[in-house]
Design an enzyme around this catalytic site. Structure first.
Site, mmCIF file in Angstrom:
data_model
loop_
_atom_site.group_PDB
_atom_site.id
_atom_site.type_symbol
_atom_site.label_atom_id
_atom_site.label_comp_id
_atom_site.label_asym_id
_atom_site.label_seq_id
_atom_site.Cartn_x
_atom_site.Cartn_y
_atom_site.Cartn_z
ATOM 1 N N CYS A 215 0.870 -1.169 0.000
ATOM 2 C CA CYS A 215 0.000 0.000 0.000
ATOM 3 C C CYS A 215 0.908 1.220 0.000
ATOM 4 C CB CYS A 215 -0.954 -0.009 1.196
ATOM 5 S SG CYS A 215 -0.136 0.191 2.781
ATOM 6 N N HIS B 38 -4.347 9.541 4.591
ATOM 7 C CA HIS B 38 -4.637 8.107 4.461
ATOM 8 C C HIS B 38 -6.014 7.847 5.058
ATOM 9 C CE1 HIS B 38 -4.326 3.756 4.995
ATOM 10 N NE2 HIS B 38 -3.241 3.766 4.231
#
EC number: 2.7.1.199
Length: 324
Positions: A100, A246
């Protein structure tokens, strides 16, 4: 038992238990505990001291330091993906490889073959290990590393990472104010249920527990990264600070479901401009948490993050955080 001393205890067997079940009832020879304790203290001290020195046991403060020189050499030679793959135990040790925007996520066959110290020397801010799963915190270059390692495993020459000059925050600006990217409640990083953020492995910052799904730019600046699954966006502010937003925890696993990017890499943005839409209801149902960390990934020595507000905050509300 040998001295016929009988003192009960609850949880810890500490001084409170000693007083409550020994001294105050005064029904056993409680005073014998003191000389026996002193004898055992001497045995423990010299016994463990001998063992630690004899077998060089790695107690806190005595860990072996890792040489940092190979890190620079590997990066200069363009061999980072090869080195990372080797530190993970080689191609045959990889069961599953993913990434990620913050980390490499790797399932391995034999965790004992993973060299965590080497991964840190190669640039990982931290290495997390759960069972046969390893997470190496390489930050925004993690996804590129994943692709390069996959190429190596398939026998291809890995694509070279595009060399981007490291951005330093402007020394001219004394401070920079940051707006809230979402409406909700300000949350300290320490309360984020992901130690990559809570332990500040990628940098200092703050978090928002959002109440609606519109994400706006917290600064005037430029979009430098939109992760393929759209759950995370990187922005470079006019002052040179690089900011990672995020949305949620482990939301990379949603594969873009529930996220709509309103910008692309290279776009110039203004503070308060919408950059992402999130289906919060969907994310709540399918991710561990919707808490949204906002991380400053390139703070300079001496720069600190000051959170100026606690509690409820409105999307685009300015000066909730100051960097100075």
């Amino acid at each position: 038992h040998l001295l016929n001393v009988k003192i009960g205890m609850t949880f810890s067997g500490g001084v409170i238990d000693f007083l409550l079940f020994g001294v105050l009832p005064n029904r056993t020879a409680w005073w014998l505990v003191i000389p026996v304790g002193l004898v055992f203290a001497v045995i423990y001290y010299f016994g463990f001291r001998f063992a630690i020195r004899k077998w060089d046991l790695a107690t806190p403060g005595r860990e072996k330091t890792v040489e940092e020189a190979p890190k620079a050499e590997a990066a200069a030679a363009g061999d980072l993906p090869y080195e990372v793959l080797a530190a993970l135990g080689g191609k045959e040790n990889i069961e599953h490889l993913d990434a990620c925007i913050t980390r490499l996520r790797v399932s391995v066959h034999d965790i004992g073959r993973v060299d965590k110290d080497r991964l840190k020397a190669l640039g990982a801010a931290g290495v997390l290990e759960v069972g046969n799963n390893v997470q190496a915190i390489f930050g925004p270059k993690s996804d590129m590393l994943k692709g390069q390692i996959q190429d190596i495993m398939q026998g291809k020459a890995p694509a070279r990472a595009e060399e981007k000059p490291k951005t330093a925050a402007s020394e001219a600006a004394e401070s920079e104010t940051i707006a809230s990217p979402m409406s909700g409640e300000i949350v300290p990083l320490a309360e984020v249920p992901d130690q990559v953020f809570s332990q500040k492995m990628m940098g200092d910052g703050f978090a928002v527990m959002p109440t609606d799904g519109t994400v706006v730019s917290p600064v005037d600046g430029k979009i430098i990264n939109v992760f393929p699954t759209k759950h995370a966006i990187g922005i470079q502010s006019a002052g040179g600070h690089e900011i990672l937003i995020h949305v949620g925890i482990d939301t990379v696993k949603l594969n873009g479901q529930g996220f709509e990017a309103l910008v692309k890499e290279g776009d110039e943005v203004k503070k308060g401009q919408p950059i992402l839409r999130v289906d919060l209801d969907y994310v709540k149902q399918n991710a561990p948490s919707i808490v949204t960390p906002v991380i400053f990934t390139n703070l300079q020595a001496g720069e600190t993050v000051h959170v100026n507000k606690q509690g409820p905050v409105a999307r685009g509300e300015d000066a909730v955080v100051t960097i100075r």
